[in-house]
Scaffold this motif. Structure first.
Motif, mmCIF file in Angstrom:
data_model
loop_
_atom_site.group_PDB
_atom_site.id
_atom_site.type_symbol
_atom_site.label_atom_id
_atom_site.label_comp_id
_atom_site.label_asym_id
_atom_site.label_seq_id
_atom_site.Cartn_x
_atom_site.Cartn_y
_atom_site.Cartn_z
ATOM 1 N N ARG A 231 0.833 -1.205 0.000
ATOM 2 C CA ARG A 231 0.000 0.000 0.000
ATOM 3 C C ARG A 231 0.872 1.262 0.000
ATOM 4 N NH1 ARG A 231 -5.134 0.416 1.254
ATOM 5 N NH2 ARG A 231 -5.149 -1.605 2.334
ATOM 6 N N ARG A 232 1.958 1.220 0.786
ATOM 7 C CA ARG A 232 2.855 2.377 0.851
ATOM 8 C C ARG A 232 3.587 2.589 -0.461
ATOM 9 N NH1 ARG A 232 3.186 7.213 1.663
ATOM 10 N NH2 ARG A 232 5.150 8.077 2.458
ATOM 11 N N VAL A 233 3.989 1.511 -1.121
ATOM 12 C CA VAL A 233 4.626 1.619 -2.438
ATOM 13 C C VAL A 233 3.673 2.273 -3.428
ATOM 14 C CG1 VAL A 233 5.443 0.303 -4.443
ATOM 15 C CG2 VAL A 233 6.241 -0.293 -2.150
ATOM 16 N N GLU A 234 2.411 1.857 -3.380
ATOM 17 C CA GLU A 234 1.404 2.428 -4.271
ATOM 18 C C GLU A 234 1.251 3.928 -4.034
ATOM 19 O OE1 GLU A 234 -2.775 0.748 -6.024
ATOM 20 O OE2 GLU A 234 -2.463 0.623 -3.861
ATOM 21 N N GLU A 235 1.280 4.324 -2.744
ATOM 22 C CA GLU A 235 1.176 5.745 -2.408
ATOM 23 C C GLU A 235 2.404 6.520 -2.897
ATOM 24 O OE1 GLU A 235 -1.392 5.021 1.741
ATOM 25 O OE2 GLU A 235 0.760 5.470 1.791
ATOM 26 N N LEU A 236 3.585 5.939 -2.704
ATOM 27 C CA LEU A 236 4.812 6.605 -3.155
ATOM 28 C C LEU A 236 4.839 6.735 -4.672
ATOM 29 C CD1 LEU A 236 7.381 4.822 -0.788
ATOM 30 C CD2 LEU A 236 6.698 7.231 -0.697
ATOM 31 N N ALA A 237 4.376 5.688 -5.353
ATOM 32 C CA ALA A 237 4.332 5.734 -6.820
ATOM 33 C C ALA A 237 3.360 6.809 -7.291
ATOM 34 C CB ALA A 237 3.924 4.368 -7.375
ATOM 35 N N ALA A 238 2.199 6.890 -6.617
ATOM 36 C CA ALA A 238 1.217 7.912 -6.979
ATOM 37 C C ALA A 238 1.803 9.309 -6.776
ATOM 38 C CB ALA A 238 -0.050 7.731 -6.135
ATOM 39 N N GLY A 239 2.634 9.461 -5.745
ATOM 40 C CA GLY A 239 3.286 10.744 -5.505
ATOM 41 C C GLY A 239 4.226 11.138 -6.622
ATOM 42 N N GLN A 240 4.676 10.145 -7.385
ATOM 43 C CA GLN A 240 5.538 10.391 -8.547
ATOM 44 C C GLN A 240 4.728 10.453 -9.846
ATOM 45 O OE1 GLN A 240 8.590 7.381 -8.623
ATOM 46 N NE2 GLN A 240 9.398 7.934 -6.600
ATOM 47 N N GLY A 241 3.387 10.353 -9.685
ATOM 48 C CA GLY A 241 2.524 10.408 -10.861
ATOM 49 C C GLY A 241 2.502 9.119 -11.652
ATOM 50 N N LYS A 242 2.781 7.983 -10.980
ATOM 51 C CA LYS A 242 2.825 6.707 -11.691
ATOM 52 C C LYS A 242 1.884 5.695 -11.046
ATOM 53 C CE LYS A 242 7.576 6.865 -13.485
ATOM 54 N NZ LYS A 242 8.857 6.126 -13.552
ATOM 55 N N ALA A 243 1.341 4.816 -11.883
ATOM 56 C CA ALA A 243 0.576 3.680 -11.382
ATOM 57 C C ALA A 243 1.542 2.526 -11.133
ATOM 58 C CB ALA A 243 -0.479 3.262 -12.403
ATOM 59 N N MET A 244 1.126 1.556 -10.339
ATOM 60 C CA MET A 244 1.999 0.432 -9.992
ATOM 61 C C MET A 244 2.513 -0.300 -11.227
ATOM 62 S SD MET A 244 2.493 0.001 -6.670
ATOM 63 C CE MET A 244 2.686 -1.737 -6.307
#
Length: 267
Positions: A231-244
């Motif tokens: 879940r945290r990886v998904e949040e960090l990726a979203a912060g970079q404007g990327k989907a998983m």
């Protein structure tokens, strides 16, 4: 419409009567169609839901879930009562006799000095009661419907008590190393990979037993931890404007390391 009077509170006799009404003409068509096999999974699910209420410390939830488990007991017994094989009183009679027989230090003249001695006597009495002539019979009697980790743990404990050298921390660590090597060999075509992975899982359960760790709970905790990190990886990726699914392997592993570090310090 059946003849039933509503009450402010009900007891076990009322539950037995409600089950009887539901399962017979004039009752519920669905309940009348059920068999032991058709509701077998329901029994397991209700038991797990009761266990989850225990884990949550949810007293009111536990009261509800134990009621659902009790309903399953009454329902299965009602099926057998209709078939003329046994009644609820027969079920109670069997468990009462078992408890009296397996507690000779309470209901008899046997003396014990520790809970370990109580458990040792319990196992010996159980073997006699079940007609288990050998130690292997006792191992084979461990229910196959248990979660595999719990079944492995019970078999391992019984085997150790019977004399198998599957304990001792150093011995278990040596066996883990051996199994890892055999997995590497099997992966290269020298052996059955599924069998070797099963061996590794079993030895891991032995390590849990040696450490006093419940293997089922340990794996559940690991799964929860993995979900939190994901879940945290998904949040960090979203912060970079990327989907998983847009992350490269390297990007994912980098974010995973960040998530692992952040969650470790958040505890």
């Amino acid at each position: 419409m059946v003849n039933w009077s509503l009450k402010k509170s009900y007891d076990c006799r009322d539950l037995a009567e409600i089950v009887r009404i539901l399962r017979h003409p004039g009752g519920c068509p669905w309940d009348q169609e059920q068999t032991h096999q058709s509701i077998r999974r329901n029994f397991l699910e209700e038991a797990y839901e009761a266990a989850e209420a225990i884990d949550r410390g949810d007293t009111d939830g536990l009261k509800e879930e134990l009621g659902d488990v009790l309903l399953q007991v009454y329902f299965h017994t009602s099926i057998e009562e209709d078939a003329g094989r046994f009644t609820l009183d027969d079920v109670a009679d069997r468990v009462c006799k078992k408890l009296i027989y397996r507690h000779p230090h309470v209901f008899g003249d046997v003396s014990v000095s520790s809970t370990g001695e109580v458990l040792s006597n319990w196992e010996e009495l159980k073997r006699k009661e079940k007609g288990q002539a050998t130690q292997a019979d006792a191992l084979d009697a461990v229910a196959r419907t248990l979660p595999a980790l719990w079944r492995a743990e019970k078999v391992q404990r019984k085997a150790v008590r019977a004399g198998a050298p599957w304990n001792g921390w150093d011995a278990v660590m040596d066996k883990l190393s051996e199994e890892l090597e055999e997995i590497r060999a099997a992966r290269s075509g020298e052996g059955d990979l599924a069998e070797e992975l099963g061996d590794l899982l079993f030895v891991t359960v032995c390590a849990c037993a040696e450490a006093g760790v419940d293997p089922e709970q340990a794996l559940h905790a690991n799964v929860d931890k993995d979900i939190a990190r994901f879940r945290r990886v998904e949040e960090l990726a979203a912060g970079q404007g990327k989907a998983m699914d847009e992350l490269s392997r390297e990007e994912f592993l980098d974010l995973w390391a960040q998530a692992k570090d952040q969650l470790k310090w958040a505890r």
